[in-house]
Design a protein around this motif. Structure first.
Motif, short mmCIF file in Angstrom:
data_model
loop_
_atom_site.label_atom_id
_atom_site.label_comp_id
_atom_site.label_asym_id
_atom_site.label_seq_id
_atom_site.Cartn_x
_atom_site.Cartn_y
_atom_site.Cartn_z
N PHE A 67 26.18 83.03 105.77
CA PHE A 67 25.47 81.87 105.25
C PHE A 67 24.01 82.23 105.09
O PHE A 67 23.31 82.52 106.07
CB PHE A 67 25.63 80.69 106.20
CG PHE A 67 25.09 79.39 105.66
CD1 PHE A 67 25.36 78.96 104.37
CD2 PHE A 67 24.31 78.57 106.47
CE1 PHE A 67 24.88 77.76 103.89
CE2 PHE A 67 23.82 77.36 106.00
CZ PHE A 67 24.11 76.95 104.71
N HIS A 68 23.56 82.26 103.83
CA HIS A 68 22.17 82.58 103.50
C HIS A 68 21.64 81.43 102.63
O HIS A 68 21.51 81.57 101.41
CB HIS A 68 22.09 83.91 102.75
CG HIS A 68 22.70 85.06 103.49
ND1 HIS A 68 21.99 85.82 104.39
CD2 HIS A 68 23.97 85.56 103.47
CE1 HIS A 68 22.77 86.75 104.89
NE2 HIS A 68 23.98 86.62 104.36
N PRO A 69 21.34 80.29 103.24
CA PRO A 69 21.06 79.08 102.45
C PRO A 69 19.80 79.12 101.62
O PRO A 69 19.67 78.34 100.67
CB PRO A 69 20.96 78.00 103.54
CG PRO A 69 20.55 78.73 104.77
CD PRO A 69 21.25 80.05 104.69
N LEU A 70 18.87 80.00 101.94
CA LEU A 70 17.61 80.02 101.21
C LEU A 70 17.68 80.88 99.94
O LEU A 70 16.84 80.75 99.06
CB LEU A 70 16.48 80.52 102.09
CG LEU A 70 16.26 79.74 103.40
CD1 LEU A 70 15.08 80.30 104.17
CD2 LEU A 70 16.07 78.26 103.11
N GLN A 71 18.68 81.74 99.88
CA GLN A 71 18.80 82.60 98.71
C GLN A 71 19.11 81.76 97.48
O GLN A 71 20.00 80.92 97.47
CB GLN A 71 19.90 83.64 98.92
CG GLN A 71 19.55 84.71 99.93
CD GLN A 71 20.63 85.77 100.04
OE1 GLN A 71 21.67 85.71 99.38
NE2 GLN A 71 20.39 86.77 100.89
N GLY A 72 18.36 81.99 96.43
CA GLY A 72 18.58 81.28 95.20
C GLY A 72 17.81 79.98 95.05
O GLY A 72 17.77 79.41 93.96
N LEU A 73 17.19 79.51 96.15
CA LEU A 73 16.38 78.30 96.05
C LEU A 73 15.02 78.64 95.44
O LEU A 73 14.44 79.69 95.75
CB LEU A 73 16.16 77.67 97.42
CG LEU A 73 17.35 77.02 98.13
CD1 LEU A 73 16.88 76.36 99.42
CD2 LEU A 73 18.05 76.02 97.24
N LEU A 99 18.05 83.80 107.36
CA LEU A 99 16.91 82.90 107.09
C LEU A 99 15.64 83.72 106.91
O LEU A 99 14.56 83.31 107.35
CB LEU A 99 16.77 81.89 108.24
CG LEU A 99 17.97 80.96 108.43
CD1 LEU A 99 17.95 80.34 109.81
CD2 LEU A 99 17.99 79.88 107.35
N TYR A 100 15.78 84.86 106.29
CA TYR A 100 14.65 85.77 106.09
C TYR A 100 13.54 85.08 105.31
O TYR A 100 13.77 84.41 104.30
CB TYR A 100 15.13 87.01 105.33
CG TYR A 100 14.05 88.03 105.04
CD1 TYR A 100 13.79 89.06 105.92
CD2 TYR A 100 13.30 87.94 103.87
CE1 TYR A 100 12.81 90.01 105.65
CE2 TYR A 100 12.31 88.87 103.60
CZ TYR A 100 12.07 89.90 104.49
OH TYR A 100 11.08 90.82 104.22
N GLY A 101 12.28 85.23 105.78
CA GLY A 101 11.14 84.72 105.06
C GLY A 101 11.09 83.21 104.95
O GLY A 101 10.52 82.68 104.00
N LEU A 117 28.81 83.04 115.65
CA LEU A 117 27.59 83.71 115.20
C LEU A 117 27.41 85.07 115.90
O LEU A 117 27.41 85.16 117.12
CB LEU A 117 26.37 82.83 115.49
CG LEU A 117 25.04 83.31 114.91
CD1 LEU A 117 25.10 83.36 113.39
CD2 LEU A 117 23.90 82.41 115.38
N GLU A 118 27.25 86.12 115.09
CA GLU A 118 27.06 87.48 115.60
C GLU A 118 25.71 88.05 115.21
O GLU A 118 25.20 88.95 115.88
CB GLU A 118 28.16 88.41 115.06
CG GLU A 118 29.57 88.02 115.47
CD GLU A 118 30.62 88.90 114.81
OE1 GLU A 118 30.24 89.81 114.03
OE2 GLU A 118 31.82 88.69 115.08
N ASP A 119 25.13 87.57 114.11
CA ASP A 119 23.92 88.18 113.56
C ASP A 119 22.99 87.07 113.07
O ASP A 119 23.38 86.26 112.22
CB ASP A 119 24.31 89.11 112.40
CG ASP A 119 23.16 89.97 111.90
OD1 ASP A 119 21.99 89.56 112.05
OD2 ASP A 119 23.42 91.04 111.33
N LEU A 120 21.78 87.04 113.60
CA LEU A 120 20.78 86.04 113.22
C LEU A 120 19.56 86.75 112.67
O LEU A 120 18.96 87.58 113.35
CB LEU A 120 20.39 85.18 114.43
CG LEU A 120 19.24 84.18 114.21
CD1 LEU A 120 19.65 83.11 113.21
CD2 LEU A 120 18.83 83.55 115.53
N ASP A 121 19.17 86.40 111.45
CA ASP A 121 18.01 87.03 110.81
C ASP A 121 16.99 85.96 110.44
O ASP A 121 17.20 85.19 109.50
CB ASP A 121 18.45 87.80 109.56
CG ASP A 121 17.30 88.58 108.92
OD1 ASP A 121 16.17 88.55 109.45
OD2 ASP A 121 17.55 89.23 107.88
N VAL A 122 15.89 85.90 111.20
CA VAL A 122 14.77 85.01 110.86
C VAL A 122 13.50 85.83 110.69
O VAL A 122 12.39 85.35 110.88
CB VAL A 122 14.57 83.92 111.94
CG1 VAL A 122 15.72 82.94 111.93
CG2 VAL A 122 14.40 84.53 113.33
#
Length: 264
Positions: A67-73, A99-101, A117-122
């Motif tokens: 789940f990468h909800p910010l991509q494409g916004l 949730l990068y950037g 959840l295994e991987d969290l990217d903020v």
């Protein structure tokens, strides 16, 4: 949540997706005695927020694992999102949350319900200075990517922790430790290793017993839970250590991260 418009921010010159953050200097050891939580409230009428709600529902419905909800916004819509909705608790199949950037200033305690959840990217979410203790409930979490210099109490610059009161944070009065009701939460900070990073975590505990049950923080950080504020004594920031001593500290830290299955 509130429908009050978000406090206008100053756009970061590097990136129209983020507001600037002047809570503390990320590059130098701070001499500030006090910091405060970001005061912004989520504008629940903003197009970016409404789109995020839809994306969470779609991800919950199709059981996706990434789940990468910010991509494409659009950049402006990304900037409108300063937290995540409680409905992320429904994302029980998501293994990777990207949730990068982001422009986040907080993450709700409901993230603890993301059991897969295994991987969290903020990473490069420079206004995100802490995470909820409920993140420790994600038993499968092994990988994380966080801009550690943006965190309260980080070993590089040691910014102070905001002082805490007894009011519950967003998400309701539920104990972060035992999951029971917390009519008058005891709010404390604790710094723990979660996945591949050492993170400042905010705890709402229902009792002294739940506070006492918290794990012991790792060496190099405040070794107990605390209520923040200028009286908290932190270890010396890496900034003040000579290069050779910093190298030893970093080697020890990286070895530990490797042993935990992360990337040095």
């Amino acid at each position: 949540m509130t429908n009050r418009p978000q406090v206008p921010g100053v756009r970061d010159g590097r990136n129209a997706r983020q507001d600037t953050c002047r809570c503390f200097d990320r590059d130098r050891a701070t001499n500030r005695r006090r910091v405060a939580f970001h005061p912004e409230q989520q504008d629940t009428t903003a197009p970016g927020w409404l789109r995020l709600l839809d994306l969470v529902e779609e991800a919950a419905a199709d059981g996706r694992e990434e789940f990468h909800p910010l991509q494409g916004l659009p950049a402006e819509q990304r900037r409108q999102i300063i937290t995540l909705p409680p409905t992320i608790a429904r994302l029980t199949a998501v293994r990777r949350l990207g949730l990068y950037g982001s422009n986040l200033v907080r993450v709700p305690p409901e993230i603890g319900a993301m059991s897969a959840l295994e991987d969290l990217d903020v990473y490069t979410s420079y206004r995100l200075h802490w995470l909820p203790y409920e993140l420790t409930r994600c038993a499968r979490l092994r990988q994380s990517r966080v801009s550690t210099r943006a965190l309260y109490g980080n070993e590089k610059t040691r910014p102070p922790f905001p002082p805490l009161d007894r009011q519950p944070r967003e998400g309701g009065a539920v104990c972060s430790v035992c999951g029971g009701p917390a009519a008058r939460p005891r709010r404390v900070w604790i710094t723990l290793r979660v996945a591949t990073d050492v993170l400042p975590l905010l705890v709402d505990a229902c009792s002294k017993a739940c506070v006492a049950a918290l794990p012991t923080p790792p060496e190099g950080y405040v070794r107990s839970s605390h209520s923040g504020g200028p009286t908290v004594q932190q270890p010396v920031a890496d900034h003040w250590f000579p290069p050779e001593r910093r190298a030893v500290r970093h080697e020890t830290r990286n070895r530990h991260r490797t042993e935990q299955g992360g990337t040095p």
